[in-house]
Design a protein around this motif. Structure first.
Motif, PDB file in Angstrom:
ATOM      1  N   SER A  31       0.807  -1.222   0.000  1.00  0.00           N
ATOM      2  CA  SER A  31       0.000   0.000   0.000  1.00  0.00           C
ATOM      3  C   SER A  31       0.838   1.269   0.000  1.00  0.00           C
ATOM      4  CB  SER A  31      -0.927   0.009   1.224  1.00  0.00           C
ATOM      5  OG  SER A  31      -1.866   1.043   1.083  1.00  0.00           O
ATOM      6  N   ASN A  32       0.371   2.215  -0.810  1.00  0.00           N
ATOM      7  CA  ASN A  32       0.803   3.610  -0.713  1.00  0.00           C
ATOM      8  C   ASN A  32      -0.481   4.333  -0.304  1.00  0.00           C
ATOM      9  OD1 ASN A  32       1.637   6.223  -1.058  1.00  0.00           O
ATOM     10  ND2 ASN A  32       2.196   6.037  -3.214  1.00  0.00           N
ATOM     11  N   PRO A  33      -0.749   4.397   1.002  1.00  0.00           N
ATOM     12  CA  PRO A  33      -2.094   4.778   1.448  1.00  0.00           C
ATOM     13  C   PRO A  33      -2.336   6.289   1.368  1.00  0.00           C
ATOM     14  CG  PRO A  33      -0.693   4.374   3.333  1.00  0.00           C
ATOM     15  CD  PRO A  33       0.160   4.104   2.121  1.00  0.00           C
ATOM     16  N   PRO A  34      -3.617   6.682   1.351  1.00  0.00           N
ATOM     17  CA  PRO A  34      -3.928   8.113   1.230  1.00  0.00           C
ATOM     18  C   PRO A  34      -3.736   8.846   2.552  1.00  0.00           C
ATOM     19  CG  PRO A  34      -5.938   6.859   1.549  1.00  0.00           C
ATOM     20  CD  PRO A  34      -4.825   5.855   1.493  1.00  0.00           C
ATOM     21  N   PHE A  35      -3.234  10.059   2.497  1.00  0.00           N
ATOM     22  CA  PHE A  35      -3.347  10.883   3.714  1.00  0.00           C
ATOM     23  C   PHE A  35      -3.847  12.277   3.379  1.00  0.00           C
ATOM     24  CE2 PHE A  35       0.319  13.818   3.950  1.00  0.00           C
ATOM     25  CZ  PHE A  35       1.122  13.330   2.937  1.00  0.00           C
ATOM     26  N   HIS A  36      -4.183  12.480   2.104  1.00  0.00           N
ATOM     27  CA  HIS A  36      -4.790  13.733   1.666  1.00  0.00           C
ATOM     28  C   HIS A  36      -6.107  13.400   1.027  1.00  0.00           C
ATOM     29  CE1 HIS A  36      -0.723  15.775   1.138  1.00  0.00           C
ATOM     30  NE2 HIS A  36      -1.412  16.460   2.033  1.00  0.00           N
ATOM     31  N   PHE A  37      -7.098  14.209   1.260  1.00  0.00           N
ATOM     32  CA  PHE A  37      -8.239  14.171   0.366  1.00  0.00           C
ATOM     33  C   PHE A  37      -8.552  15.602  -0.023  1.00  0.00           C
ATOM     34  CE2 PHE A  37     -12.492  14.365  -1.088  1.00  0.00           C
ATOM     35  CZ  PHE A  37     -12.437  13.417  -2.085  1.00  0.00           C
ATOM     36  N   LEU A  48       3.157 -10.733   4.698  1.00  0.00           N
ATOM     37  CA  LEU A  48       3.879  -9.455   4.784  1.00  0.00           C
ATOM     38  C   LEU A  48       2.966  -8.312   4.374  1.00  0.00           C
ATOM     39  CD1 LEU A  48       7.369  -9.845   3.046  1.00  0.00           C
ATOM     40  CD2 LEU A  48       6.826  -9.993   5.473  1.00  0.00           C
ATOM     41  N   PHE A  49       3.038  -7.243   5.146  1.00  0.00           N
ATOM     42  CA  PHE A  49       2.322  -6.016   4.768  1.00  0.00           C
ATOM     43  C   PHE A  49       3.390  -4.953   4.521  1.00  0.00           C
ATOM     44  CE2 PHE A  49      -0.125  -2.168   6.575  1.00  0.00           C
ATOM     45  CZ  PHE A  49      -0.616  -1.828   5.319  1.00  0.00           C
ATOM     46  N   GLN A  50       3.417  -4.412   3.320  1.00  0.00           N
ATOM     47  CA  GLN A  50       4.446  -3.412   2.980  1.00  0.00           C
ATOM     48  C   GLN A  50       3.789  -2.087   2.647  1.00  0.00           C
ATOM     49  OE1 GLN A  50       7.546  -5.141   0.387  1.00  0.00           O
ATOM     50  NE2 GLN A  50       6.577  -7.094   0.863  1.00  0.00           N
ATOM     51  N   VAL A  51       4.253  -1.073   3.350  1.00  0.00           N
ATOM     52  CA  VAL A  51       3.637   0.253   3.222  1.00  0.00           C
ATOM     53  C   VAL A  51       4.719   1.280   2.932  1.00  0.00           C
ATOM     54  CG1 VAL A  51       2.054   1.867   4.367  1.00  0.00           C
ATOM     55  CG2 VAL A  51       2.426  -0.390   5.344  1.00  0.00           C
ATOM     56  N   VAL A  52       4.397   2.228   2.057  1.00  0.00           N
ATOM     57  CA  VAL A  52       5.296   3.358   1.872  1.00  0.00           C
ATOM     58  C   VAL A  52       4.536   4.613   2.299  1.00  0.00           C
ATOM     59  CG1 VAL A  52       4.689   3.706  -0.590  1.00  0.00           C
ATOM     60  CG2 VAL A  52       6.876   4.529   0.291  1.00  0.00           C
ATOM     61  N   ALA A  53       5.249   5.524   2.950  1.00  0.00           N
ATOM     62  CA  ALA A  53       4.570   6.725   3.439  1.00  0.00           C
ATOM     63  C   ALA A  53       5.564   7.849   3.640  1.00  0.00           C
ATOM     64  CB  ALA A  53       3.886   6.422   4.773  1.00  0.00           C
ATOM     65  N   ASN A  54       5.038   9.058   3.732  1.00  0.00           N
ATOM     66  CA  ASN A  54       5.891  10.204   4.055  1.00  0.00           C
ATOM     67  C   ASN A  54       6.512   9.960   5.421  1.00  0.00           C
ATOM     68  OD1 ASN A  54       4.303  11.400   1.905  1.00  0.00           O
ATOM     69  ND2 ASN A  54       5.278  13.292   2.572  1.00  0.00           N
ATOM     70  N   ARG A  55       7.794  10.219   5.487  1.00  0.00           N
ATOM     71  CA  ARG A  55       8.549  10.015   6.723  1.00  0.00           C
ATOM     72  C   ARG A  55       7.912  10.752   7.899  1.00  0.00           C
ATOM     73  NH1 ARG A  55      13.681   8.410   7.704  1.00  0.00           N
ATOM     74  NH2 ARG A  55      14.280   8.031   5.566  1.00  0.00           N
ATOM     75  N   HIS A  56       7.479  11.990   7.654  1.00  0.00           N
ATOM     76  CA  HIS A  56       7.006  12.827   8.764  1.00  0.00           C
ATOM     77  C   HIS A  56       5.708  12.298   9.397  1.00  0.00           C
ATOM     78  CE1 HIS A  56       3.514  14.830   6.936  1.00  0.00           C
ATOM     79  NE2 HIS A  56       4.179  14.755   5.801  1.00  0.00           N
ATOM     80  N   LEU A  57       5.028  11.374   8.712  1.00  0.00           N
ATOM     81  CA  LEU A  57       3.775  10.859   9.291  1.00  0.00           C
ATOM     82  C   LEU A  57       4.048   9.891  10.440  1.00  0.00           C
ATOM     83  CD1 LEU A  57       1.775  10.252   5.991  1.00  0.00           C
ATOM     84  CD2 LEU A  57       1.406  12.068   7.670  1.00  0.00           C
ATOM     85  N   ASN A  58       5.270   9.389  10.482  1.00  0.00           N
ATOM     86  CA  ASN A  58       5.696   8.524  11.584  1.00  0.00           C
ATOM     87  C   ASN A  58       4.714   7.374  11.840  1.00  0.00           C
ATOM     88  OD1 ASN A  58       7.350   7.684  13.588  1.00  0.00           O
ATOM     89  ND2 ASN A  58       6.573   9.119  15.135  1.00  0.00           N
ATOM     90  N   LEU A 101      -7.314   1.531   7.359  1.00  0.00           N
ATOM     91  CA  LEU A 101      -6.881   0.514   6.387  1.00  0.00           C
ATOM     92  C   LEU A 101      -5.810  -0.388   7.010  1.00  0.00           C
ATOM     93  CD1 LEU A 101      -6.735   2.653   3.090  1.00  0.00           C
ATOM     94  CD2 LEU A 101      -8.548   1.099   3.799  1.00  0.00           C
ATOM     95  N   PHE A 102      -4.949   0.176   7.836  1.00  0.00           N
ATOM     96  CA  PHE A 102      -3.907  -0.647   8.500  1.00  0.00           C
ATOM     97  C   PHE A 102      -4.561  -1.705   9.408  1.00  0.00           C
ATOM     98  CE2 PHE A 102      -0.635   3.098   8.560  1.00  0.00           C
ATOM     99  CZ  PHE A 102      -0.550   3.034   7.181  1.00  0.00           C
ATOM    100  N   LYS A 103      -5.625  -1.305  10.089  1.00  0.00           N
ATOM    101  CA  LYS A 103      -6.323  -2.285  10.955  1.00  0.00           C
ATOM    102  C   LYS A 103      -6.865  -3.415  10.100  1.00  0.00           C
ATOM    103  CE  LYS A 103      -7.786   0.748  14.629  1.00  0.00           C
ATOM    104  NZ  LYS A 103      -8.770   1.758  14.927  1.00  0.00           N
ATOM    105  N   GLY A 104      -7.438  -3.055   8.960  1.00  0.00           N
ATOM    106  CA  GLY A 104      -7.957  -4.068   8.030  1.00  0.00           C
ATOM    107  C   GLY A 104      -6.840  -4.974   7.555  1.00  0.00           C
TER     108      GLY A 104
END
Ligand SMILES: C[S@@+](CC[C@H](N)C(=O)[O-])C[C@H]1O[C@@H](n2cnc3c(N)ncnc32)[C@H](O)[C@@H]1O
Length: 370
Positions: free
Chosen positions: A296-302, A327-337, A314-317
């Protein structure tokens, strides 16, 4: 939130609910549109509403039986929630999909201008296709989000384009006397380095180039042995699913996205025999312990909002539906921690790659939920 309209009180909520009190279910631009149509006496189904995110307009205007274009699964849920809560009939025959042919002879179009100008052009194209010759379109926006491109696009479709004065920091653009419809192909194609052709309807994420974060995840992708079931969570145009299918052509590939134009784009991108497309805003429909691999490259903007609650849900799901060996692989902005959230759902969370902006996490051993 409560709003009074024509001496009636309505309670309009967001779907999904949010703990962030600064995020609202409507703003002054919606109220401005409401004000403009207050005294209009249109026949049922002659008004068309576009981009009414939480159903504020269609709920308050329900006695006019407006048609409503719903582009998100979560938007459908918001319409059901607010209409039910306010005792307005939920009439799905008034709902239109963005890619349907919309009915003709619409007299009035109301649109909340989306952030994506490609999507605004697409919606205007479709409205103008459906509009009666003497029909009018009102497009509302908050003044801080104004860009001159809004006017340029409006003039591609209409002879007369006028803006109102600002009211509560919002404005409305009135458009009339439609022009002959320009010829347009709204699907934009991008070829990736490994020869995949990505198809993108307007408004789809990274429709001009592969996103740097998605590329980072794909460059560091780990595939567990004997992987059979894969999920591309928040799949957009299907770039991750298509890339993984090159390595695992026999896998059952699932793609899930909340945006119907993203879902339809991915159907054009990915044509594996074992692909399953899920137009949804959550993972409730999947069985527990089902997937070997979730990416996942999940949303953090709408639009103009920043909100990580959607991703956390979505992570809970993902934790519930991942196999113990998966394996669950996620990419995200670093600052979202995100690590602080992921460690509550997975026993083993490692950073496997990163640059100055993005981080790739690999999560193992989902923690069973109590
Ligand atoms: C950052 S984009 C990633 C798209 C694609 N995976 C890529 O790498 O290009 C996030 C995607 O999440 C989708 N999305 C937003 N809210 C969602 C939700 N509640 N459930 C599923 N998808 C959602 C958006 O429509 C968008 O396509």
């Amino acid at each position: 939130m409560i709003v009074e309209y024509k001496k009636k009180r309505f309670r309009i909520k967001r779907y999904p609910e949010t703990g962030n009190r600064s995020l609202r279910a409507w703003n002054a631009a919606d109220e401005f549109l409401l004000d403009i149509v207050a005294d209009e006496n249109l026949a049922p189904r002659k008004m068309l509403i576009v981009n009414d995110r939480f159903g504020f307009l269609s709920t308050l205007l329900h006695d006019k039986e407006p048609l409503s274009v719903l582009s998100y699964h979560s938007q459908e849920q918001a319409h059901i929630l607010n209409q039910t809560e306010n005792k307005a009939p939920v009439d799905e025959s008034l709902w239109l999909n963005p890619l349907d042919r919309w009915p003709e002879n619409i007299e009035m179009g109301l649109i909340k201008i989306p952030k994506s100008m490609d999507l605004f052009r697409f919606y205007l194209h479709k409205i103008s296709q459906s509009l009666a010759a003497d029909g009018v379109v009102y497009a509302a926006f908050m003044t801080r989000f104004f860009t001159p491109q809004m006017v340029t696009i409006a003039k591609e479709y209409f002879e007369y384009v006028e803006q109102t004065k600002a009211w509560k920091k919002s404005r409305v653009m009135a458009m009339s006397k439609k022009k002959a419809l320009p010829q347009r192909d709204f699907v934009h194609q991008v070829k990736t380095e490994n020869g995949i052709v990505l198809h993108n309807y307007p408004g789809v994420f990274a429709s001009r180039t592969v996103d740097t974060a998605s590329r980072l995840l794909l460059d560091h992708l780990q595939i567990p042995e004997n992987t059979q079931r894969v999920l591309d969570l928040a799949s957009g145009n299907g770039v991750m699913a298509a890339t993984i299918l090159k390595r695992l052509p026999e896998a059952e590939m699932n793609l899930l996205d909340d945006f119907s134009l993203a879902m339809e784009s991915s159907k054009l991108t990915v044509d594996g025999k074992n692909c399953r497309f899920h137009y949804n805003d959550n993972m409730d429909g999947f069985a527990p312990d089902y997937f070997d691999l979730i990416v996942s490259n999940p949303p953090f903007h709408f639009e103009y909002e920043t909100n990580i609650e959607i991703s956390l849900n979505l992570f809970k799901g993902a934790s519930r539906c991942l196999k113990a060996t998966g394996l669950f692989q996620v990419v995200a902005n670093r600052h979202l921690n995100y690590k602080t959230h992921l460690v509550k759902l997975f026993s083993d969370v490692t950073v496997v790659a990163g640059d100055d902006k993005f981080v790739v996490y690999v999560c193992r051993q989902p923690i069973p939920m109590g």
